[in-house]
Motif scaffolding. Structure first.
Motif, mmCIF file in Angstrom:
data_model
loop_
_atom_site.group_PDB
_atom_site.id
_atom_site.type_symbol
_atom_site.label_atom_id
_atom_site.label_comp_id
_atom_site.label_asym_id
_atom_site.label_seq_id
_atom_site.Cartn_x
_atom_site.Cartn_y
_atom_site.Cartn_z
ATOM 1 N N ILE A 7 3.599 -37.019 146.334
ATOM 2 C CA ILE A 7 3.733 -38.003 147.347
ATOM 3 C C ILE A 7 5.194 -37.675 148.139
ATOM 4 O O ILE A 7 5.127 -37.920 149.292
ATOM 5 C CB ILE A 7 3.738 -39.225 146.847
ATOM 6 C CG1 ILE A 7 2.394 -39.573 145.970
ATOM 7 C CG2 ILE A 7 3.765 -40.382 147.864
ATOM 8 C CD1 ILE A 7 1.147 -39.547 146.881
ATOM 9 N N GLY A 8 6.052 -37.500 147.307
ATOM 10 C CA GLY A 8 7.453 -37.306 148.005
ATOM 11 C C GLY A 8 8.646 -36.919 147.032
ATOM 12 O O GLY A 8 8.245 -36.389 146.050
ATOM 13 N N THR A 9 9.717 -37.066 147.391
ATOM 14 C CA THR A 9 10.809 -36.766 146.655
ATOM 15 C C THR A 9 11.935 -37.886 146.580
ATOM 16 O O THR A 9 11.883 -38.796 147.576
ATOM 17 C CB THR A 9 11.517 -35.379 147.029
ATOM 18 O OG1 THR A 9 11.972 -35.707 148.375
ATOM 19 C CG2 THR A 9 10.486 -34.250 146.950
ATOM 20 N N VAL A 10 12.970 -37.765 145.838
ATOM 21 C CA VAL A 10 14.032 -38.724 145.779
ATOM 22 C C VAL A 10 15.367 -37.924 146.058
ATOM 23 O O VAL A 10 15.477 -36.799 145.675
ATOM 24 C CB VAL A 10 14.234 -39.659 144.736
ATOM 25 C CG1 VAL A 10 13.029 -40.446 144.240
ATOM 26 C CG2 VAL A 10 14.673 -38.749 143.471
ATOM 27 N N ALA A 11 16.389 -38.475 146.577
ATOM 28 C CA ALA A 11 17.466 -37.836 147.074
ATOM 29 C C ALA A 11 18.738 -37.822 146.050
ATOM 30 O O ALA A 11 19.663 -37.534 146.156
ATOM 31 C CB ALA A 11 18.055 -38.457 148.337
ATOM 32 N N VAL A 12 17.997 -38.253 144.817
ATOM 33 C CA VAL A 12 19.121 -38.320 143.746
ATOM 34 C C VAL A 12 18.763 -37.293 142.648
ATOM 35 O O VAL A 12 17.771 -37.199 142.278
ATOM 36 C CB VAL A 12 19.162 -39.711 143.017
ATOM 37 C CG1 VAL A 12 20.002 -39.828 141.963
ATOM 38 C CG2 VAL A 12 19.411 -40.955 144.105
ATOM 39 N N ASP A 13 19.836 -36.879 142.050
ATOM 40 C CA ASP A 13 19.523 -35.825 141.067
ATOM 41 C C ASP A 13 19.211 -36.490 139.715
ATOM 42 O O ASP A 13 20.130 -36.652 138.937
ATOM 43 C CB ASP A 13 21.010 -34.774 140.935
ATOM 44 C CG ASP A 13 20.897 -33.625 139.922
ATOM 45 O OD1 ASP A 13 19.407 -33.627 139.536
ATOM 46 O OD2 ASP A 13 21.681 -33.023 139.689
ATOM 47 N N VAL A 14 18.102 -36.505 139.576
ATOM 48 C CA VAL A 14 17.802 -37.181 138.399
ATOM 49 C C VAL A 14 17.585 -36.543 136.959
ATOM 50 O O VAL A 14 17.423 -37.075 135.885
ATOM 51 C CB VAL A 14 16.225 -37.822 138.582
ATOM 52 C CG1 VAL A 14 15.944 -38.988 139.808
ATOM 53 C CG2 VAL A 14 15.162 -36.794 138.599
ATOM 54 N N SER A 15 17.838 -35.195 137.228
ATOM 55 C CA SER A 15 18.122 -34.314 135.859
ATOM 56 C C SER A 15 19.542 -34.610 135.318
ATOM 57 O O SER A 15 19.560 -34.193 134.209
ATOM 58 C CB SER A 15 17.833 -32.816 136.360
ATOM 59 O OG SER A 15 18.904 -32.481 137.147
ATOM 60 N N ARG A 16 20.341 -35.287 135.931
ATOM 61 C CA ARG A 16 21.633 -35.336 135.356
ATOM 62 C C ARG A 16 21.660 -36.623 134.511
ATOM 63 O O ARG A 16 20.976 -37.623 134.691
ATOM 64 C CB ARG A 16 22.638 -35.628 136.570
ATOM 65 C CG ARG A 16 22.972 -34.543 137.466
ATOM 66 C CD ARG A 16 23.839 -34.764 138.626
ATOM 67 N NE ARG A 16 25.059 -35.586 138.316
ATOM 68 C CZ ARG A 16 26.071 -35.462 138.438
ATOM 69 N NH1 ARG A 16 26.438 -34.145 138.112
ATOM 70 N NH2 ARG A 16 27.088 -36.035 138.022
#
Length: 305
Positions: free
Chosen positions: A114-123
């Motif tokens: 659907i989309g993306t987030v602008a936060v690095d969620v892998s951190r």
């Protein structure tokens, strides 16, 4: 699993109703309409299993995916739910993320990016970075009747259903016994299925699997459904199951189900044993014969003809 046409479209309708009040950015519309690829951390995906449809934020990807449920309605976000600001998602709207409901989920419940987030969620500790960028936590319920309780309970149920979802055939290996019980001799198999004596003998001995076309012929002879015939095959190779569990393959399975007017589960079985039987006939080997190319060829033939 239920019919693709009914449950999938109803679920999609509910999801699209949720976003009908916002203007969908062109780049988001392009992502939604594109052929699904493999998931990656930071992506937003629609997940669907039966009648359950939810939005998920992917945070880790390996053999499975770690994901947490999200909603566009931040009014029901409780104190344990992180609300991303509109400029922190490609959807350009606030996004409520139930971080404490994260689960390891199988890839095949993912339906469409659907989309993306602008936060690095892998951190590790990414929520602190999100808050520094404008995110906030929701608020606690004000009473026992607060809708936040019901929303959280529904999402917990959905994530449990997703985590327990299974499509891969168990592969009982009972096909040879079923044919013996029905007195299906090799000659009768030859006459009914139009196959070679060698293949008829191998089927009768349980040495090879039937594909979906052969299952349609065998079903009335055995007095069981086509799906039951396919399930009576031996278990398919694990590598084949892994490949068919990818989101892009699920999209092809759904098209096959719609084309034939069958359930998604039946289409998955048809694809699995169709590819496996073809590989066995062409290679005569049990090791990985290059599943990716063979799956491509199977869907090319079945979806275009």
């Amino acid at each position: 699993m239920s019919s693709v046409g009914r449950d999938g479209e109803q679920g999609l309708g509910r999801l699209m109703a949720a976003v009908s009040t916002v203007r969908i950015p062109d780049k988001v519309r392009a992502v939604v309409q594109a052929e699904p690829g493999d998931p990656a951390p930071g992506q937003l995906w629609r997940a669907r299993w039966g009648e359950i449809v939810e939005l998920l934020l992917i945070t880790e990807v390996d053999v499975s995916a770690v994901a947490m449920p999200v909603m566009l309605d931040d009014c029901v976000a409780d104190a344990r739910t992180l609300v991303l600001a509109a400029d922190q998602t490609s959807l350009a709207v606030t996004l409520a993320v139930w971080m404490d409901l994260a689960r390891h989920l199988p890839m095949y419940i993912l339906d469409r990016q659907i989309g993306t987030v602008a936060v690095d969620v892998s951190r590790s500790g990414w929520e602190s970075d999100a808050i520094a960028g404008g995110a906030r936590y929701g608020s606690g319920p004000v009473s026992a009747a607060d809708p936040r309780h019901e929303v959280r309970a529904r999402l917990e149920d959905a994530m449990r259903e997703f985590a327990e979802a299974k499509w891969a055939p168990s592969g009982s290996g009972d096909l040879a016994r079923l044919m013996a019980a029905a007195s299906l001799s090799p000659q009768r198999l030859i006459d009914a299925m139009g196959i070679s004596p060698q293949r008829a003998l191998a089927l009768r001995r349980g040495q090879v699997a039937v594909d979906d076309a052969e299952a349609r012929v065998l079903a009335p002879l055995l007095g069981i459904t086509e799906e039951a015939v396919l399930e009576a095959n031996a278990s398919p190779p694990a590598a084949l199951v892994v490949q068919l569990s990818r989101p892009r393959r699920r999209a092809q399975v759904m098209r096959l189900a719609r084309k034939r007017g069958i359930s998604e589960h039946s289409a998955w079985l048809a694809a699995t044993y169709g590819v496996n039987a073809q590989a066995a006939r062409q290679t005569g080997k049990s090791q990985d014969p290059g599943w990716e190319e063979r799956i491509d060829r199977y869907f090319q033939v079945t979806l275009e003809n």
